[in-house]
Design a protein around this motif. Structure first.
Motif, short mmCIF file in Angstrom:
data_model
loop_
_atom_site.label_atom_id
_atom_site.label_comp_id
_atom_site.label_asym_id
_atom_site.label_seq_id
_atom_site.Cartn_x
_atom_site.Cartn_y
_atom_site.Cartn_z
N GLU A 4 0.82 -1.21 0.00
CA GLU A 4 0.00 0.00 0.00
C GLU A 4 0.85 1.27 0.00
O GLU A 4 0.33 2.38 0.07
N ARG A 5 2.17 1.11 -0.03
CA ARG A 5 3.14 2.21 -0.12
C ARG A 5 3.06 3.16 1.08
O ARG A 5 3.37 4.35 0.99
N VAL A 6 2.68 2.63 2.22
CA VAL A 6 2.55 3.47 3.42
C VAL A 6 3.91 4.02 3.84
O VAL A 6 4.06 5.23 4.08
N PHE A 7 4.92 3.16 3.90
CA PHE A 7 6.25 3.60 4.35
C PHE A 7 6.90 4.54 3.33
O PHE A 7 7.43 5.59 3.70
N LEU A 8 6.86 4.15 2.07
CA LEU A 8 7.51 4.96 1.05
C LEU A 8 6.83 6.31 0.87
O LEU A 8 7.48 7.32 0.62
N ARG A 9 5.51 6.33 0.99
CA ARG A 9 4.77 7.59 0.85
C ARG A 9 5.18 8.56 1.96
O ARG A 9 5.42 9.74 1.71
N LEU A 10 5.28 8.06 3.17
CA LEU A 10 5.70 8.89 4.29
C LEU A 10 7.15 9.33 4.12
O LEU A 10 7.48 10.51 4.29
N GLN A 11 8.02 8.38 3.76
CA GLN A 11 9.44 8.69 3.58
C GLN A 11 9.64 9.76 2.51
O GLN A 11 10.37 10.73 2.71
N ASP A 12 8.98 9.59 1.37
CA ASP A 12 9.15 10.55 0.27
C ASP A 12 8.67 11.94 0.66
O ASP A 12 9.31 12.94 0.33
N PHE A 13 7.54 12.00 1.38
CA PHE A 13 7.02 13.31 1.77
C PHE A 13 7.94 13.99 2.77
O PHE A 13 8.21 15.19 2.65
N VAL A 14 8.42 13.25 3.73
CA VAL A 14 9.32 13.83 4.73
C VAL A 14 10.61 14.31 4.08
O VAL A 14 11.08 15.43 4.33
N ASP A 15 11.19 13.48 3.21
CA ASP A 15 12.44 13.87 2.55
C ASP A 15 12.28 15.12 1.69
O ASP A 15 13.19 15.95 1.60
N ALA A 16 11.12 15.27 1.08
CA ALA A 16 10.89 16.40 0.17
C ALA A 16 10.53 17.68 0.90
O ALA A 16 10.71 18.78 0.34
N ASN A 17 10.04 17.57 2.14
CA ASN A 17 9.45 18.76 2.77
C ASN A 17 10.03 19.15 4.11
O ASN A 17 10.05 20.34 4.45
N PHE A 18 10.52 18.21 4.91
CA PHE A 18 10.96 18.51 6.27
C PHE A 18 12.48 18.51 6.40
O PHE A 18 13.18 17.78 5.69
N ILE A 19 12.95 19.33 7.32
CA ILE A 19 14.34 19.31 7.73
C ILE A 19 14.38 18.73 9.14
O ILE A 19 14.06 19.42 10.12
N LEU A 20 14.73 17.46 9.24
CA LEU A 20 14.77 16.83 10.55
C LEU A 20 16.14 17.01 11.18
O LEU A 20 17.17 16.79 10.55
N GLN A 21 16.14 17.39 12.42
CA GLN A 21 17.39 17.56 13.16
C GLN A 21 18.05 16.21 13.41
O GLN A 21 19.27 16.07 13.30
N ASP A 22 17.25 15.22 13.73
CA ASP A 22 17.74 13.87 13.98
C ASP A 22 16.87 12.87 13.22
O ASP A 22 15.68 13.12 12.98
N GLU A 23 17.46 11.74 12.87
CA GLU A 23 16.70 10.69 12.21
C GLU A 23 15.62 10.17 13.16
O GLU A 23 15.84 10.04 14.36
N LEU A 24 14.47 9.88 12.60
CA LEU A 24 13.39 9.28 13.37
C LEU A 24 13.32 7.80 13.04
O LEU A 24 13.21 7.42 11.87
N SER A 25 13.40 6.97 14.07
CA SER A 25 13.34 5.53 13.87
C SER A 25 11.96 5.00 14.25
O SER A 25 11.42 5.37 15.30
N TYR A 26 11.42 4.16 13.38
CA TYR A 26 10.22 3.41 13.69
C TYR A 26 10.64 1.96 13.92
O TYR A 26 11.16 1.31 13.01
N VAL A 27 10.45 1.47 15.13
CA VAL A 27 10.84 0.12 15.47
C VAL A 27 9.59 -0.70 15.76
O VAL A 27 8.83 -0.41 16.70
N PHE A 28 9.35 -1.71 14.94
CA PHE A 28 8.25 -2.65 15.15
C PHE A 28 8.81 -3.86 15.89
O PHE A 28 9.78 -4.47 15.42
N TYR A 29 8.21 -4.18 17.03
CA TYR A 29 8.83 -5.17 17.89
C TYR A 29 7.76 -6.06 18.54
O TYR A 29 6.59 -5.67 18.64
N PRO A 30 8.13 -7.25 19.01
CA PRO A 30 7.19 -8.09 19.76
C PRO A 30 6.92 -7.46 21.12
O PRO A 30 7.85 -7.07 21.81
N GLY A 31 5.68 -7.35 21.49
CA GLY A 31 5.34 -6.76 22.78
C GLY A 31 3.95 -6.17 22.76
O GLY A 31 3.17 -6.41 21.84
N ARG A 32 3.62 -5.36 23.77
CA ARG A 32 2.28 -4.78 23.88
C ARG A 32 2.31 -3.26 23.99
O ARG A 32 1.29 -2.61 23.73
#
Length: 261
Positions: A42-70
């Motif tokens: 569904e291009r969820v990750f790439l759509r977000l990545q492309d928009f952020v890269d084209a529009n935002f200046i991030l001071q630090d990288e943002l990590s999304y970590v998907f992990y086992p847990g609650r």
């Protein structure tokens, strides 16, 4: 299966021109990877990545970590959003119960609800990195950011399912939190208020595309006009706060002419 996980990460990295967002999938479970595959398709990750890269200046990288847990939480010290796979499975299960005979609808709502979550964490990271002012409850502020992004950044593709996705998102996020029984009623009331605010933003952007919703809500013209003003004020407010951290020629500024009555 673990090898497949790293292949997926490598593909995502190669597709992006900058590493402003990093994704990590700490799993070797086939069921977990199937959900990630769906979000990639569904291009969820790439759509977000492309928009952020084209529009935002991030001071630090943002990590999304998907992990086992609650537990769903944001680690401000490491600028890291921690998303349990259990949340995605709960979301998928709830949608199967609600839409048992509509797999395509389930798929779209699942993708939109997941994207809402990713945008919410991006908003939290921006608030954290740049000490953006929070007026009111943080949950409502971040809801407004995620909703405005979804309504505008992708040509309205999510409009048909945004409210269904918001409802599913709020339910599953609440269930992933560690709530005491005493607070459950208050949490339900808060979710209802948050959902109403999201509905207001959707209707504030464009009354005409939501005739069915209007009939169900039976809101009068005065309330709809208040929603329209709220939408305009919030998008203008977010642009003002974010403008020092937006790239030249960013797409967000092109949303502002829509504020003209």
């Amino acid at each position: 299966m673990k090898h497949l996980t790293w292949i997926m990460l490598t593909v995502l990295a190669q597709c992006a021109t900058a590493q402003s967002l990093l994704l990590r999938f700490d799993t070797s479970e086939h069921a977990d990877l199937e959900l990630i595959d769906l979000l990639q398709e569904e291009r969820v990750f790439l759509r977000l990545q492309d928009f952020v890269d084209a529009n935002f200046i991030l001071q630090d990288e943002l990590s999304y970590v998907f992990y086992p847990g609650r537990e769903l939480f944001f680690d401000a010290a490491h600028n890291q959003a921690n998303i349990p796979f259990s949340l995605l499975h709960d979301l998928q299960h709830d949608l199967k119960v609600k839409f048992p005979e509509q797999p395509n609808v389930r798929r779209r709502i699942f993708a939109s609800a997941s994207e809402h979550l990713l945008w919410t964490f991006l908003g939290r990271a921006l608030v954290n990195q740049y000490a953006l002012p929070i007026v009111g409850q943080e949950a409502f502020v971040l809801d407004s950011f995620a909703t405005l992004m979804l309504l505008n950044h992708n040509g309205g593709r999510e409009d048909d399912y945004l409210l269904d996705a918001a409802e599913a998102y709020l339910l599953v996020v609440r269930s992933s939190s560690l709530l005491s029984s005493d607070s459950s009623k208050n949490e339900q009331q808060l979710d209802q208020q948050r959902y109403q605010e999201i509905v207001c933003l959707v209707l504030g952007k464009d009354h005409g595309v939501n005739d069915t919703i209007l009939q169900e809500l039976a809101w009068d013209e005065a309330r709809l006009e208040a929603c329209r003003q709220s939408y305009h004020q919030l998008i203008q407010k977010w642009y003002q706060e974010l403008s020092p951290f937006l790239k030249a020629g960013n797409r967000i500024q092109s949303w502002l002419p829509k504020l003209i009555p």
